[in-house]
Motif scaffolding. Structure first.
Motif, PDB file in Angstrom:
ATOM      1  N   LEU A 173      -9.539  -6.384  -2.080  1.00  0.00           N
ATOM      2  CA  LEU A 173     -10.565  -7.039  -1.586  1.00  0.00           C
ATOM      3  C   LEU A 173     -10.607  -8.107  -0.778  1.00  0.00           C
ATOM      4  O   LEU A 173     -11.467  -8.034   0.065  1.00  0.00           O
ATOM      5  N   PHE A 174      -9.420  -8.618  -0.731  1.00  0.00           N
ATOM      6  CA  PHE A 174      -9.648  -9.829   0.591  1.00  0.00           C
ATOM      7  C   PHE A 174      -9.763  -9.131   1.755  1.00  0.00           C
ATOM      8  O   PHE A 174     -10.588 -10.598   2.683  1.00  0.00           O
ATOM      9  N   PRO A 175      -9.236  -8.270   2.309  1.00  0.00           N
ATOM     10  CA  PRO A 175     -10.357  -7.846   4.140  1.00  0.00           C
ATOM     11  C   PRO A 175     -11.322  -8.026   3.712  1.00  0.00           C
ATOM     12  O   PRO A 175     -12.159  -7.647   4.653  1.00  0.00           O
ATOM     13  N   LEU A 176     -12.035  -7.103   2.477  1.00  0.00           N
ATOM     14  CA  LEU A 176     -12.997  -6.825   2.660  1.00  0.00           C
ATOM     15  C   LEU A 176     -14.225  -7.961   2.546  1.00  0.00           C
ATOM     16  O   LEU A 176     -14.843  -7.844   2.860  1.00  0.00           O
ATOM     17  N   THR A 177     -13.421  -8.682   2.387  1.00  0.00           N
ATOM     18  CA  THR A 177     -14.859  -9.879   1.723  1.00  0.00           C
ATOM     19  C   THR A 177     -14.329 -10.394   3.520  1.00  0.00           C
ATOM     20  O   THR A 177     -15.855 -10.725   3.423  1.00  0.00           O
ATOM     21  N   LEU A 178     -13.777 -10.708   3.982  1.00  0.00           N
ATOM     22  CA  LEU A 178     -13.945 -11.073   5.248  1.00  0.00           C
ATOM     23  C   LEU A 178     -14.576 -10.753   6.513  1.00  0.00           C
ATOM     24  O   LEU A 178     -15.698 -11.444   6.964  1.00  0.00           O
ATOM     25  N   PHE A 179     -14.542  -9.084   5.816  1.00  0.00           N
ATOM     26  CA  PHE A 179     -15.994  -8.325   6.812  1.00  0.00           C
ATOM     27  C   PHE A 179     -17.161  -8.554   5.988  1.00  0.00           C
ATOM     28  O   PHE A 179     -17.580  -8.907   7.125  1.00  0.00           O
ATOM     29  N   ALA A 180     -17.371  -8.984   4.098  1.00  0.00           N
ATOM     30  CA  ALA A 180     -18.870  -9.408   4.626  1.00  0.00           C
ATOM     31  C   ALA A 180     -19.596 -10.292   4.905  1.00  0.00           C
ATOM     32  O   ALA A 180     -19.878 -10.490   4.918  1.00  0.00           O
ATOM     33  N   LEU A 181     -17.844 -11.138   4.909  1.00  0.00           N
ATOM     34  CA  LEU A 181     -18.774 -12.590   5.102  1.00  0.00           C
ATOM     35  C   LEU A 181     -19.317 -12.127   6.719  1.00  0.00           C
ATOM     36  O   LEU A 181     -20.340 -13.250   6.758  1.00  0.00           O
ATOM     37  N   GLU A 182     -18.602 -11.727   7.498  1.00  0.00           N
ATOM     38  CA  GLU A 182     -19.059 -11.843   9.107  1.00  0.00           C
ATOM     39  C   GLU A 182     -20.396 -11.339   9.268  1.00  0.00           C
ATOM     40  O   GLU A 182     -20.746 -11.240   9.953  1.00  0.00           O
ATOM     41  N   ASN A 183     -20.583 -10.419   7.849  1.00  0.00           N
ATOM     42  CA  ASN A 183     -22.293  -9.629   8.543  1.00  0.00           C
ATOM     43  C   ASN A 183     -22.598 -10.279   7.630  1.00  0.00           C
ATOM     44  O   ASN A 183     -24.035  -9.428   7.099  1.00  0.00           O
ATOM     45  N   SER A 184     -22.803 -11.732   6.597  1.00  0.00           N
ATOM     46  CA  SER A 184     -24.302 -11.684   6.040  1.00  0.00           C
ATOM     47  C   SER A 184     -24.704 -13.317   6.742  1.00  0.00           C
ATOM     48  O   SER A 184     -23.548 -14.280   7.347  1.00  0.00           O
ATOM     49  N   THR A 185     -25.759 -13.754   6.271  1.00  0.00           N
ATOM     50  CA  THR A 185     -25.854 -14.988   6.400  1.00  0.00           C
ATOM     51  C   THR A 185     -25.660 -16.332   5.824  1.00  0.00           C
ATOM     52  O   THR A 185     -25.119 -16.187   4.178  1.00  0.00           O
ATOM     53  N   PRO A 186     -25.779 -17.074   6.584  1.00  0.00           N
ATOM     54  CA  PRO A 186     -24.976 -18.109   5.021  1.00  0.00           C
ATOM     55  C   PRO A 186     -25.633 -18.614   4.052  1.00  0.00           C
ATOM     56  O   PRO A 186     -25.751 -18.997   2.538  1.00  0.00           O
ATOM     57  N   GLU A 187     -27.630 -18.303   4.174  1.00  0.00           N
ATOM     58  CA  GLU A 187     -28.401 -17.563   2.864  1.00  0.00           C
ATOM     59  C   GLU A 187     -28.028 -16.651   2.049  1.00  0.00           C
ATOM     60  O   GLU A 187     -28.295 -17.086   1.034  1.00  0.00           O
ATOM     61  N   GLN A 188     -26.959 -16.759   2.667  1.00  0.00           N
ATOM     62  CA  GLN A 188     -26.841 -15.070   1.567  1.00  0.00           C
ATOM     63  C   GLN A 188     -26.027 -14.762   1.328  1.00  0.00           C
ATOM     64  O   GLN A 188     -24.667 -14.768   1.291  1.00  0.00           O
ATOM     65  N   LEU A 195     -18.311  -4.959  -3.062  1.00  0.00           N
ATOM     66  CA  LEU A 195     -18.542  -6.267  -2.652  1.00  0.00           C
ATOM     67  C   LEU A 195     -19.423  -5.728  -2.048  1.00  0.00           C
ATOM     68  O   LEU A 195     -19.374  -5.568  -0.352  1.00  0.00           O
ATOM     69  N   ILE A 196     -20.941  -6.234  -2.399  1.00  0.00           N
ATOM     70  CA  ILE A 196     -21.703  -5.867  -1.209  1.00  0.00           C
ATOM     71  C   ILE A 196     -22.642  -7.052  -1.118  1.00  0.00           C
ATOM     72  O   ILE A 196     -23.042  -8.247  -1.817  1.00  0.00           O
ATOM     73  N   ASN A 197     -23.668  -7.260  -0.565  1.00  0.00           N
ATOM     74  CA  ASN A 197     -25.144  -8.224  -0.626  1.00  0.00           C
ATOM     75  C   ASN A 197     -26.085  -8.274  -1.288  1.00  0.00           C
ATOM     76  O   ASN A 197     -25.773  -7.271  -1.790  1.00  0.00           O
ATOM     77  N   ASP A 198     -27.074  -9.265  -0.217  1.00  0.00           N
ATOM     78  CA  ASP A 198     -27.539  -9.285  -1.715  1.00  0.00           C
ATOM     79  C   ASP A 198     -28.872  -7.816  -1.888  1.00  0.00           C
ATOM     80  O   ASP A 198     -29.552  -7.522  -2.409  1.00  0.00           O
ATOM     81  N   ASN A 199     -29.528  -7.986  -0.760  1.00  0.00           N
ATOM     82  CA  ASN A 199     -30.534  -6.541   0.199  1.00  0.00           C
ATOM     83  C   ASN A 199     -29.345  -5.370  -1.215  1.00  0.00           C
ATOM     84  O   ASN A 199     -30.311  -4.503  -1.809  1.00  0.00           O
TER      85      ASN A 199
END
Length: 90
Positions: free
Chosen positions: A14-29, A64-68
């Motif tokens: 999940l570590f590489p996926l975390t980096l990918f998800a961080l790049e595709n999320s906003t600071p508020e999310q 590992l998913i975003n709020d939506n």
């Protein structure tokens, strides 16, 4: 011992996926690490129709998913949700 190995595999995957998800999320999310129980192919397919599956180990599905995506998951498949953790990176 099995639990330690399983935890190590999940974290390393999940570590590489975390980096990918961080790049595709906003600071508020924030991000949600979710663990779902899926006992068969049909349940895993239901999950895959709602969220991307990052890892499957035995009867457990991890993502590992975003709020939506988390909102959609809670709405349609909350009965399969075993645990979730909200992550923020400020």
């Amino acid at each position: 011992m099995k639990k330690i190995i399983l935890s190590s595999l999940i974290i390393s995957f999940l570590f590489p996926l975390t980096l990918f998800a961080l790049e595709n999320s906003t600071p508020e999310q924030g991000l949600h690490f979710v663990h779902l129980k899926a006992k068969n192919l049909e349940e895993r397919s239901q999950i895959a129709n709602v969220i991307p599956i990052d890892q499957v180990i035995e009867n457990s599905v991890y993502s590992l998913i975003n709020d939506n995506d988390y909102g959609q998951l809670k709405k349609s498949l909350s009965h399969l949700l075993f645990e979730s953790h909200f992550l923020t990176f400020n």
